[in-house]
Scaffold this motif. Structure first.
Motif, PDB file in Angstrom:
ATOM      1  N   GLU A 435       0.830  -1.202   0.000  1.00 41.44           N
ATOM      2  CA  GLU A 435       0.000   0.000   0.000  1.00 41.44           C
ATOM      3  C   GLU A 435       0.868   1.257   0.000  1.00 41.44           C
ATOM      4  N   TRP A 439       0.962   4.355  -2.909  1.00 40.45           N
ATOM      5  CA  TRP A 439       0.826   5.796  -2.687  1.00 40.45           C
ATOM      6  C   TRP A 439       2.070   6.543  -3.164  1.00 40.45           C
ATOM      7  N   GLN A 492      -4.928  10.690   0.434  1.00 40.73           N
ATOM      8  CA  GLN A 492      -5.388   9.608   1.303  1.00 40.73           C
ATOM      9  C   GLN A 492      -6.631  10.025   2.081  1.00 40.73           C
TER      10      GLN A 492
END
Length: 689
Positions: A435, A439, A492
């Motif tokens: 993850e 990003w 996010q």
């Protein structure tokens, strides 16, 4: 150390013995209801419980005449007819055989609270007392008040503890004229009172309750009266009074102790006040006061006659004193015109006495100060709107605190810092590498191992805040990855459903190019190269040059914007070249956690994080920020720049206003229509007058 809570069950003994509709409001059930809810919420158990002791007659003599003390002492032996006859000699007062004992306990509770706070036994506290005190004169009872609890506490703090600057904040809905008379020529006590006035038509019907009553002799400027001339004042009106009147003066005064005449007849539902401020508003007011005097705030109960409203408001105040983040303040953040008229009147009356309210003028307008480039100011959609909802008092419950109040994610040498045991130090915890890499993929600066590791910790911390598992946090990242990490933080948060993000950038940093300026992000850059208002949600200004200028910007721009926007999360980005000292950064963080219900995430460059973390962590955890040092007046250029910024932004953010539309503000920017706006939109820009 725990918040001190001082009371004694005996203070419920005095009660009205005959029919008197005016006096029946002040009854023992006021204390009983408050104590019951404090226990039900588990708040009493979290406090340092102190049982009140009677004040001595010598202590009463700090304010009251020996003859008056003797007269009240004699009420212990009077029968009902004699008590009634004596009571009728005063305005809105009743005596009972227990009055002398109760009134001495009330004073004693206030003195014990001051002693506990000033000796370091408690950081702050509340004295639950009756009878109240702020109307009492040197030689006369008045308005349910027998002895002046807060005035005696102030005299005691000066005499016993050697204090030289005491701030008294009277948020009761009635004017505390007794305190005003006692200190009206004393420059060591700054007395602030807002009160229902209605142009002199509301009790106590005194001309000296108006804004132009500023004190006498050496005390001129140390009495500050803010008269409310209509009922229905709400959360936005109370906040505007604090931001635009009380706090500028308080920071300039630099008190060593804050005493609050905490009357909750100024809260919604109270029959005396007829105001609309909700209980959570008093949590916000308390937290705003806690940034003063090293957090030494002593609240002493005054009025409050709607038992549910009173109890909820006291609980909110105690939660704030305990350091709990308060609920987000709901409702429209637009002060009413009557409130703005009162605020402007008191600012004008006090300006000759306080540099923080004086309106300097720049030598002349310049494009760098007040840009007028021919483009309209986009007023984008977004942010909360609508009228404040009526509070269901019986069903009101505060938002529970997060399981972890604060977490810190550090890297490198700063990870060894000694932090409070109540602060969670994230060491190896992070989101999954897959993850994190996803990003980081859009930013080359985040793909290096060190930056990638810091990003993983940061994302885990941000996730915790957004999911409600953590209230606030601090993260350190490599300097080269600061802009990229902030970009990821914004993306996010938006991907997790956040609708309102406040990004406070200290130092130079550009808005991420491909993030829409659609009202979900309020970008405020302090320390940029130039003043620029690209939209109502995208603002940049150079760093003010003095402490006074910094405070003007904090109270006159940053906080009004934050309260108006009501962010779900505040992202504070700090770099080594941002020009602010650590106490200034700490004050900004401390004040921004209030409108954001504590949800602040500070992003620091790891190369300079060590010292700043030790300053920021306690503040975000609820402690008072350090002093800013000597107050220096804002420069004329900074004052004029702030005026122009406010004038451009006021159409969207009404809490920036400091005067009603009819009054205007001397030396402000006048509005000049620029071009033809899109259909259905009313855009203006400003030029300096």
């Amino acid at each position: 150390m725990a918040t001190a809570l001082v009371y004694h069950e005996d203070m419920t003994a005095a009660r009205l013995l005959w029919d008197d509709p005016e006096c029946e409001l002040e009854r023992p059930e006021r204390l009983a209801a408050v104590l019951s809810l404090l226990r039900l919420r588990g708040l009493e158990q979290r406090c340092l419980r102190l049982s009140a002791c009677e004040a001595s007659e010598a202590e009463l003599g700090l304010v009251h005449s020996p003859e008056y003390v003797a007269l009240v002492r004699e009420t212990q032996t009077l029968d009902e007819d004699e008590l009634r006859a004596l009571s009728e000699q005063y305005d809105a007062v009743y005596f009972h055989p227990s009055t002398f004992h109760c009134a001495r306990l009330a004073v004693g509770a206030a003195l014990q609270l001051v002693d506990a706070v000033l000796t370091g036994a408690a950081p702050n506290g509340l004295a639950l007392v009756r009878p109240p005190g702020h109307h009492s004169h040197r030689a006369a009872a008045n308005g349910f008040c027998v002895f002046n609890n807060v005035a005696i506490a102030a005299k005691h703090a000066k005499q016993k503890h050697g204090l030289h600057r005491i701030l008294i904040v009277d948020w009761d809905v009635h004017h505390g004229q007794g305190i005003q008379y006692i200190f009206e020529d004393d420059p060591s006590v700054l007395y602030f009172s807002w009160h229902r006035y209605e142009y002199g038509r509301f009790w106590p019907f005194l001309r000296e309750s108006d804004a132009d009553a500023v004190g006498q002799g050496q005390g001129r400027g140390f009495t500050v009266n803010l008269p409310w001339n209509q009922v229905g004042m709400g959360n936005a009106d109370y906040l505007a009074a604090f931001l635009h009147v009380l706090l500028p003066l308080a920071f300039e005064f630099n008190p060593e102790l804050v005493l609050v005449s905490a009357g909750f007849d100024s809260a919604i539902g109270d029959p005396e006040g007829q105001m609309q401020a909700t209980p959570e508003c008093f949590a916000h007011l308390t937290q705003l006061l806690q940034v003063l005097a090293g957090g030494r705030v002593c609240a002493v109960l005054e009025g409050g006659y709607h038992l549910d409203s009173l109890s909820e408001s006291v609980c909110m105040t105690v939660q704030a004193l305990l350091g709990d983040p308060g609920p987000v303040l709901q409702g429209s953040m637009e002060p009413c015109q009557s409130a703005l008229e009162s605020i402007q009147s008191v600012r004008a009356a006090q300006a000759p006495h306080w540099t923080s309210l004086q309106q300097g003028r720049a030598p002349g307008p310049s494009p760098s100060i007040c840009p007028t480039e021919g483009r309209p100011l986009p007023l984008l959609p977004g942010g909360p709107t609508g009228e404040a909802a009526a509070l269901g008092l019986l069903g009101f419950h505060p938002t529970p605190a997060s399981p972890v109040h604060m977490a810190v994610a550090l890297t490198g040498p700063s990870a060894t810092l000694a932090l409070s045991p109540e602060v969670l130090l994230q060491e190896e915890v992070s989101v999954g590498r897959q993850e994190t890499e996803a990003w980081a993929r859009q930013h080359e600066s985040l793909t290096q191992d060190k930056a990638l590791s810091a990003l993983g910790k940061f994302l885990f911390l941000a996730d915790g805040i957004l999911n409600g598992k953590v209230t606030c946090g601090i993260a350190a990242i490599p300097a080269c990855a600061k802009a990229a990490t902030l970009d990821v933080a914004i993306r996010q948060s938006l991907s997790r459903g956040a609708q309102r993000l406040l990004c406070l950038v200290l130092g130079e940093l550009d808005w991420p190019l491909d993030i829409a300026d659609d009202g979900r992000i309020l970008w405020l850059n302090i320390g940029g190269k130039e003043t620029a208002v690209r939209s109502a949600f995208h603002i940049s200004t150079p760093l003010p040059g003095t402490t006074g200028g910094f405070l003007n910007y904090t109270l006159g721009l940053v906080l009004p914007l934050a309260y108006s926007f009501q962010p779900e999360l505040v992202l504070v980005t700090v770099g080594p070249a941002q020009g602010l000292q650590d106490p200034h950064v700490a004050l900004l963080a401390a004040m921004l956690r209030i409108p954001a219900a504590g949800r602040v995430l500070a992003l620091l460059e790891e190369e300079s994080a060590s010292q700043l973390v030790t300053t920021l962590a306690p503040v975000l955890h609820g402690e008072a920020p350090p002093s800013l040092g000597p107050f220096l007046m804002a420069s004329p250029e900074d004052i004029q720049t702030l005026k122009c910024l406010r004038a451009q932004l006021e159409p969207r953010w009404k809490l920036l206003q400091v005067a009603s539309e009819a009054q205007g503000e001397a030396g402000s920017c006048h509005r000049v229509p620029l071009g033809k706006p899109p259909s259905g939109t009313n855009y203006t820009d400003q030029a300096c007058s």
